[in-house]
Design an enzyme around this catalytic site. Structure first.
Site, PDB file in Angstrom:
ATOM      1  CB  SER A  53      -0.803  -0.107   1.191  1.00 18.62           C
ATOM      2  OG  SER A  53      -1.885   0.912   0.984  1.00 18.62           O
ATOM      3  CD  GLU A 103      -2.125  -2.955  -3.839  1.00 17.55           C
ATOM      4  OE1 GLU A 103      -3.173  -3.120  -3.791  1.00 17.55           O
ATOM      5  OE2 GLU A 103      -1.525  -1.873  -3.628  1.00 17.55           O
ATOM      6  CG  HIS A 131      -5.136  -2.847  -0.266  1.00 15.67           C
ATOM      7  ND1 HIS A 131      -4.423  -2.295  -1.361  1.00 15.67           N
ATOM      8  CD2 HIS A 131      -5.051  -1.987   0.846  1.00 15.67           C
ATOM      9  CE1 HIS A 131      -3.699  -1.437  -0.717  1.00 15.67           C
ATOM     10  NE2 HIS A 131      -4.109  -1.133   0.340  1.00 15.67           N
TER      11      HIS A 131
END
Length: 315
Positions: free
Chosen positions: A119, A220, A284
């Site tokens: 992230s 992602e 995630h």
């Protein structure tokens, strides 16, 4: 179809493996989260490891886990600590870009060790690859993933990678319960690099942007509707980044309808004539598989296989 030939890549260096009974340090370089220290220590002890919690983990400064000074000091201290064998991040959120121009990359390079997160932590993966030159790991966060009871492949992939069980020539395991999709067939060899798409785009135009030449890009994201994913990919295309790639591995894009995402990926990457494989369970998502950032890999999109082409940890 194969990727266009480009210059020979220099892989990022492997890091020392996580030894059995080793010590894992936890830092919070981005956002805050409440850590159940007793639970975390017991969880690690049950798997044969000890846990060292750095001070900033317990601090909160609005949407940040402590001040920039506190978070930067913990990052430096964790790398400098000879008793810490690996470093895992508490959570993502936001905050790591604020540290980039103050990081002592010589200190990190001289004390290289496994560094794990995803992230917002993507900014650190990109910066370490470019300026410290060693492999890092796009993998689970302590709170959300390891203590969050993710499916067994999350933990297995994490410890298997860091302990050296995954060697050069290994096919990276992917759960059969989650089928992969070939967007564009072909085989490409390159350095695997990337992470969160929003963070990759946010670093463009800075000294810490992705060095995309000859790279197999991993992306992602979460909480971004399809039009924003389109905008982010278009940003990278207009910046000339996508044209430098050898291939693309697409991880979980949470919240986006799969068929619509695959259509967008086809529109974006078909003109580039590079292999693209989608649906890799990293990001995630649950399970959340560990990937070695900066390492040489082979992407065979047609056969839906990712092969590690270098050792990422050393004994």
């Amino acid at each position: 179809m194969t990727a266009r030939p480009t210059h020979t890549l220099c892989p990022n260096a492997p890091v020392p493996l996580l030894p059995s009974e080793g010590q894992i340090g936890v830092i919070a370089p981005a956002g805050p989260a409440a850590l159940d220290t007793r639970k975390a220590v017991q969880w690690m002890r049950a798997r044969g490891y000890t846990l060292k919690v750095f001070p900033g983990v317990y601090e909160t400064s609005g949407y940040l886990a402590g001040s920039d000074d506190v978070r930067l000091n913990d990052l430096h201290a964790a790398f400098a600590d000879r008793e810490v064998d690996a470093i895992i991040c508490l959570r993502g959120g936001y905050g790591t870009p604020r540290l980039l121009d103050r990081i002592d990359f010589d200190l990190l390079r001289n004390n290289a060790k496994p560094f794990i997160g995803y992230s917002d932590i993507t900014a650190l993966h990109l910066a370490i690859s470019r300026y410290a030159g060693f492999v890092t790991f796009h993998g689970p966060l302590l709170n959300a993933d390891l203590l969050g009871n993710r499916q067994p492949p999350t933990e297995f992939s994490f410890f298997n990678m860091l302990s050296g069980e995954v060697k050069a020539g290994s096919v990276l395991a992917h759960p059969k319960a989650y089928p992969l999709t070939t967007i564009e067939p072909g085989i490409a060899h390159g350095r695997l690099l990337g992470g969160n798409l929003s963070m990759i785009a946010a670093t463009m135009g800075t000294p810490y942007e992705i060095d995309a030449e000859g790279v197999i890009l991993f992306i992602e994201d979460i909480n971004e509707p399809l039009y924003r994913i389109d905008r982010l990919l278009t940003h990278l295309r207009l910046a000339g980044t996508l044209h430098k790639l050898r291939g693309v591995l697409v991880g979980d894009v949470a919240g986006v309808e799969v068929t619509a995402l695959e259509r967008l990926l086809k529109q974006t990457f078909e003109p580039l004539q590079i292999p693209v494989l989608s649906g890799w369970r990293s990001g995630h998502c649950d399970p959340n598989l560990t990937l070695p950032m900066g390492a040489l890999v082979k992407l065979d999109a047609g056969n839906k296989v990712l092969v590690l082409e270098q050792d990422v940890v050393t004994r």
